[in-house]
Scaffold this active site. Structure first.
Site, mmCIF file in Angstrom:
data_model
loop_
_atom_site.group_PDB
_atom_site.id
_atom_site.type_symbol
_atom_site.label_atom_id
_atom_site.label_comp_id
_atom_site.label_asym_id
_atom_site.label_seq_id
_atom_site.Cartn_x
_atom_site.Cartn_y
_atom_site.Cartn_z
ATOM 1 N N SER A 152 0.836 -1.196 0.000
ATOM 2 C CA SER A 152 0.000 0.000 0.000
ATOM 3 C C SER A 152 0.874 1.249 0.000
ATOM 4 O O SER A 152 1.826 1.363 0.774
ATOM 5 C CB SER A 152 -0.909 0.002 1.224
ATOM 6 O OG SER A 152 -1.533 1.265 1.372
ATOM 7 N N ASP A 299 -8.902 2.340 -5.946
ATOM 8 C CA ASP A 299 -10.117 2.688 -5.204
ATOM 9 C C ASP A 299 -11.336 2.891 -6.095
ATOM 10 O O ASP A 299 -12.467 2.934 -5.592
ATOM 11 C CB ASP A 299 -9.898 3.949 -4.364
ATOM 12 C CG ASP A 299 -9.165 3.665 -3.068
ATOM 13 O OD1 ASP A 299 -9.064 2.475 -2.695
ATOM 14 O OD2 ASP A 299 -8.684 4.618 -2.431
ATOM 15 N N LYS A 326 -8.285 -4.052 2.173
ATOM 16 C CA LYS A 326 -9.013 -2.814 2.474
ATOM 17 C C LYS A 326 -10.027 -3.085 3.594
ATOM 18 O O LYS A 326 -9.890 -4.060 4.342
ATOM 19 C CB LYS A 326 -9.698 -2.297 1.208
ATOM 20 C CG LYS A 326 -8.731 -1.871 0.117
ATOM 21 C CD LYS A 326 -8.050 -0.556 0.450
ATOM 22 C CE LYS A 326 -7.215 -0.053 -0.714
ATOM 23 N NZ LYS A 326 -6.632 1.284 -0.444
#
Length: 416
Positions: A152, A299, A326
């Site tokens: 990430s 996203d 997530k």
């Protein structure tokens, strides 16, 4: 709260104008920088739960029995990563950083090990590699550290944001193929706005030490991830639909501004004027299967695949490996919920394939898995069929006004 969403058919949005809250990504970065440099003033900050949690955590004064501070960031993944770095360099302060049950299942080890390379004192309260973690703030002198590049980008940004306050700055080597470059560049651009010197050459990022910055007002751009749902609405609406959103820049720091190009292939035309973005549904465009690499913009994957289902086209999306860690495993959640709607969908660890289908099942209950983006990504399908969104209140994590804004443009929304 479960909501039933319906719209009239055909549905055209006539020049609706909406004010979208400031970017959560920019806000959380700037909140941390403001904590490091208190003479920064922020405007148009996000009103999301995540940003409120971040702000409260930076001003936390709750104590545990052993006299360390307990900081609970609930579901806010960005806050977990950024605050891990912040408290690690906050000399003389001891903190136990924790969150929701899901947060205790989300890995933090890569960031912890990077900070430990620099000399930080961090230990695990329960399972190794996962929150809650105990952090004893230290003066950090070492400045060279390496981190896997395909993790990430929030891990990487966390290190870069605290770097100006380190005695010798930081020299960060990214090992392997880099994920989510736009978010890294956003972090560096915000540092540059404060006249903090940085460089990004090859796989090495340097941020130089700067213990004071000049007083400055910094205005947060509206959130592009939140705009994605209106791109979806425009794509699924009748021709000549027009939606105006503010405040957006054509040359945005946010990676999700790629929506302009991606949705251009789904019949949405974007026009910028006076910091406003107007989305118009083209009268004619070729509806064909799409292939997108979303390595830099994971996203918006949920929004795109739902749009494709609504348009009756297929898609193959890659670069999605970060979605598994997530708020939920977003790939698996998409597979389950889209299948309920009659979709033919398959997923791997980093990709998703949707086969074109012309029929969408009605009145399906969409589970949101405590994930704000699941609720908002599926909402535009109400332009095609009535749809139920379970636990719809989760949108407050990033976009508290979402349901109000949908009502204002003509959605019929009732609680069930």
């Amino acid at each position: 709260m479960n909501l039933l969403l319906k719209t009239n058919s055909p549905f055209t949005i006539h020049n609706s104008q909406l004010n979208i809250t400031g970017s959560k990504s920019e806000t959380n970065r700037l909140l941390l920088l403001q904590a490091l440099f208190p003479n920064i003033t922020l405007e148009n900050t996000s009103n999301s739960d995540d940003s409120e949690v971040m702000q409260k955590a930076l001003n936390n004064s709750q104590f545990t029995i052993d006299n360390s501070q307990l900081v609970d960031i609930h579901h806010a993944g960005t806050a977990m990563r950024f605050l891990t770095a912040f408290f690690a360099v906050n000399e003389g302060r001891e903190v136990v950083l924790t969150g929701s049950q899901r947060m205790t299942e989300r890995p933090i080890k890569v960031l912890v090990e990077a900070l430990q390379q620099l000399g930080a004192q961090i230990s695990y309260e329960n399972e190794e590699g996962y929150p809650p973690i105990r952090i004893k703030g230290q003066k950090i002198i070492a400045n060279k550290v390496s981190i896997p590049a395909n993790v990430s980008s929030q891990y990487i940004s966390a290190l870069l944001l605290v770097a100006p306050k380190l005695q010798n700055g930081i020299e960060l080597t990214l090992v392997g193929e880099i994920t989510s470059v736009p978010y890294i560049k956003m972090t560096l651009a915000l540092l540059n706005d404060l006249d903090i010197q940085t460089s990004f050459e090859g796989n090495v990022i340097k941020v130089y030490s700067k213990h004071e910055v000049a007083s400055k007002v910094m205005t947060v751009e509206s959130d592009w991830s939140s705009a994605s749902y209106f791109f979806s609405l425009a794509a699924l609406s009748e021709p000549e639909t027009a939606i105006t959103l503010s405040s957006y820049k054509q040359n945005s720091l946010q990676g999700d501004s790629a929506l302009v190009e991606l949705y251009g292939k789904m019949g949405v035309e974007s026009k910028f004027e006076n910091n406003r973005l107007t989305l118009t549904r083209k009268s004619n465009f070729a509806q064909e299967n799409l292939t997108f690499d979303l390595n830099n913009t994971p996203d918006i994957a949920q929004t795109i695949v739902v749009t494709c289902l609504g348009l009756g086209i297929g898609c193959h999306l890659t670069g999605l490996h970060t979605l598994k860690i997530k708020e939920t495993d977003r790939l698996e959640a998409l597979r389950i919920e889209l299948t309920k709607l009659g979709a033919n969908i398959s997923v791997t660890n980093d990709s998703l394939t949707l086969v074109a289908t012309k029929e969408i099942l009605h009145n399906v209950k969409i589970a949101t898995y405590n994930d704000h983006r699941m609720a908002m990504a599926f909402a535009p399908l109400a332009l095609k069929v009535p749809i139920n969104i379970e636990n719809a209140e989760v949108v407050s994590k990033s976009y508290p006004d979402f349901w109000t804004d949908l009502r204002n443009i003509g959605f019929q929304i009732s609680e069930i």
